[in-house]
Motif scaffolding. Sequence first.
Motif, short mmCIF file in Angstrom:
data_model
loop_
_atom_site.label_atom_id
_atom_site.label_comp_id
_atom_site.label_asym_id
_atom_site.label_seq_id
_atom_site.Cartn_x
_atom_site.Cartn_y
_atom_site.Cartn_z
N ARG A 39 45.90 44.90 2.57
CA ARG A 39 46.33 46.02 3.41
C ARG A 39 47.84 46.16 3.43
NH1 ARG A 39 43.08 49.02 6.17
NH2 ARG A 39 40.95 48.39 6.70
N ARG A 40 48.54 45.04 3.41
CA ARG A 40 50.00 45.06 3.45
C ARG A 40 50.57 45.77 2.22
NH1 ARG A 40 52.05 39.30 3.64
NH2 ARG A 40 50.91 39.36 5.61
N HIS A 41 49.88 45.66 1.11
CA HIS A 41 50.35 46.29 -0.13
C HIS A 41 49.75 47.67 -0.34
CE1 HIS A 41 52.74 43.07 -2.01
NE2 HIS A 41 51.99 42.27 -1.26
N HIS A 42 49.02 48.16 0.64
CA HIS A 42 48.46 49.52 0.58
C HIS A 42 49.52 50.49 1.09
CE1 HIS A 42 45.66 52.83 0.84
NE2 HIS A 42 44.65 52.06 0.45
N ARG A 43 49.79 51.53 0.31
CA ARG A 43 50.82 52.49 0.72
C ARG A 43 50.42 53.23 1.99
NH1 ARG A 43 51.96 53.72 -5.19
NH2 ARG A 43 54.05 52.89 -5.56
N GLN A 44 49.14 53.26 2.30
CA GLN A 44 48.66 53.85 3.54
C GLN A 44 47.79 52.81 4.25
OE1 GLN A 44 46.80 57.67 2.86
NE2 GLN A 44 48.45 58.36 1.52
N PRO A 45 48.41 51.85 4.94
CA PRO A 45 47.68 50.72 5.53
C PRO A 45 46.55 51.11 6.47
CG PRO A 45 50.06 50.37 5.63
CD PRO A 45 49.86 51.78 5.20
N GLU A 46 46.65 52.29 7.08
CA GLU A 46 45.61 52.71 8.01
C GLU A 46 44.45 53.41 7.31
OE1 GLU A 46 45.81 51.63 11.05
OE2 GLU A 46 47.74 50.76 10.50
N ALA A 47 44.60 53.64 6.01
CA ALA A 47 43.53 54.32 5.27
C ALA A 47 42.33 53.40 5.10
CB ALA A 47 44.05 54.76 3.90
N THR A 48 41.19 54.00 4.81
CA THR A 48 39.98 53.22 4.59
C THR A 48 40.08 52.43 3.29
OG1 THR A 48 38.61 54.85 5.75
CG2 THR A 48 37.48 53.34 4.23
N VAL A 49 39.82 51.14 3.38
CA VAL A 49 39.78 50.29 2.19
C VAL A 49 38.32 50.03 1.86
CG1 VAL A 49 40.39 48.06 1.20
CG2 VAL A 49 41.98 49.20 2.76
N ASN A 50 37.95 50.29 0.62
CA ASN A 50 36.54 50.17 0.22
C ASN A 50 36.24 48.73 -0.17
OD1 ASN A 50 35.66 53.01 0.44
ND2 ASN A 50 37.21 53.35 -1.13
N MET A 71 40.58 51.49 -4.86
CA MET A 71 39.88 52.56 -5.58
C MET A 71 38.85 53.24 -4.68
SD MET A 71 39.21 50.77 -9.28
CE MET A 71 40.56 50.07 -10.24
N PRO A 72 38.35 54.41 -5.10
CA PRO A 72 37.27 55.06 -4.35
C PRO A 72 36.02 54.18 -4.37
CG PRO A 72 38.28 56.58 -5.91
CD PRO A 72 38.80 55.22 -6.24
N ARG A 73 35.13 54.41 -3.43
CA ARG A 73 33.92 53.59 -3.36
C ARG A 73 33.06 53.79 -4.61
NH1 ARG A 73 33.21 57.78 0.26
NH2 ARG A 73 31.45 59.18 -0.13
N TYR A 95 47.83 54.11 -4.51
CA TYR A 95 47.76 53.41 -3.24
C TYR A 95 48.36 52.01 -3.25
CZ TYR A 95 44.77 57.10 -1.41
OH TYR A 95 44.29 58.31 -0.97
N CYS A 96 48.37 51.33 -4.39
CA CYS A 96 48.88 49.96 -4.43
C CYS A 96 50.38 49.96 -4.70
CB CYS A 96 48.16 49.15 -5.49
SG CYS A 96 48.68 47.42 -5.53
N ASP A 97 51.16 49.35 -3.81
CA ASP A 97 52.61 49.40 -3.96
C ASP A 97 53.13 48.42 -5.02
OD1 ASP A 97 52.53 46.90 -2.79
OD2 ASP A 97 53.63 47.47 -0.97
N CYS A 98 52.22 47.73 -5.70
CA CYS A 98 52.66 46.91 -6.84
C CYS A 98 53.15 47.80 -7.98
CB CYS A 98 51.52 46.02 -7.32
SG CYS A 98 51.13 44.67 -6.19
N PHE A 99 52.78 49.09 -7.94
CA PHE A 99 53.24 50.05 -8.94
C PHE A 99 54.49 50.76 -8.40
CE2 PHE A 99 48.76 49.39 -9.75
CZ PHE A 99 48.71 49.25 -11.13
N ARG A 100 55.47 49.99 -8.01
CA ARG A 100 56.67 50.56 -7.39
C ARG A 100 57.48 51.41 -8.36
NH1 ARG A 100 56.62 45.29 -5.23
NH2 ARG A 100 56.28 45.23 -2.97
N SER A 101 57.36 51.12 -9.65
CA SER A 101 58.15 51.86 -10.63
C SER A 101 57.60 53.26 -10.87
CB SER A 101 58.19 51.10 -11.96
OG SER A 101 56.88 50.97 -12.50
N VAL A 102 56.42 53.55 -10.33
CA VAL A 102 55.78 54.85 -10.55
C VAL A 102 55.95 55.71 -9.30
CG1 VAL A 102 53.62 56.02 -11.08
CG2 VAL A 102 54.08 53.77 -12.06
#
Length: 258
Positions: A39-50, A71-73, A95-102
């Motif tokens: 969740r910490r690395h989710h760009r929208q932490p309050e969004a639904t995580v599947n 990803m989507p369910r 959604y994943c902030d590991c792709f910071r360069s994008v």
Amino acid sequence: MYDTRLRDKAGLSYSPITVDIYNLSSACRTCSEWQTVIRRHHRQPEATVNWDNCYPTNWRTDHWELAKAYMPRGQGKLKGADQCDASALLNLINYCDCFRSVDPKVVREVIRYRNELMHSCELRVKDEWMTHFQNALTRLMRQFSNVQQMAEVGKQIEEMLSVDLSICVSGLDFSDSAVMDGLECDSVSQLEPSPDLISQWEAELLQERLQELLHAADHDTQDTEQLKSLSSFLQANRDLGERFSAELQAIDSLQAKE
């Protein structure tokens, strides 16, 4: 691998996870730690995580089980990028902030165009829309210019989008990509073809394919398996069998020589 980055930065435990994969509400301590970091690395932490996409027992060893959380369910059975559709990969990058360069704005633009096309009941788009879509894809490709394979992928996308999908109908003096009255037509013909006309086109294409295969078989350069399959298909459809009776006889003659 970004799973190692997540694990090392968060100081996550290497101990095995013991959790019911269908009931993350009763997750063990290690699994809960992983959930927190995801969740910490989710760009929208309050969004639904599947979470149903994931097998938590593999989070510490398989980076792909982490990726599927973004990803989507419906991605639970997928084991790699080659098994994913565009939507799954685009959502991961978005959604994943590991792709910071994008730039996420560039990714979301492509997602928007993709959704517009997939949710169109007639799958119709205008030439102007295709131009904007191609520009959006080009901008996305540039985001991955440091990836060696993307140069070839970019060429393939350009070739695909440059294909002329115009349909020229005999007896009509324009095609769907023609310019009329100073206005550019949509990518789909403004004249709606009748079912009979579509059937005629399909029959002509089928006849052309049959002739190609028969010609190749005569020169011993074509495996006859495709002809056998087509023969079975034609014989199972009476109207097609009657229309292509000459071709069926030619196929039978070839089979008799084997």
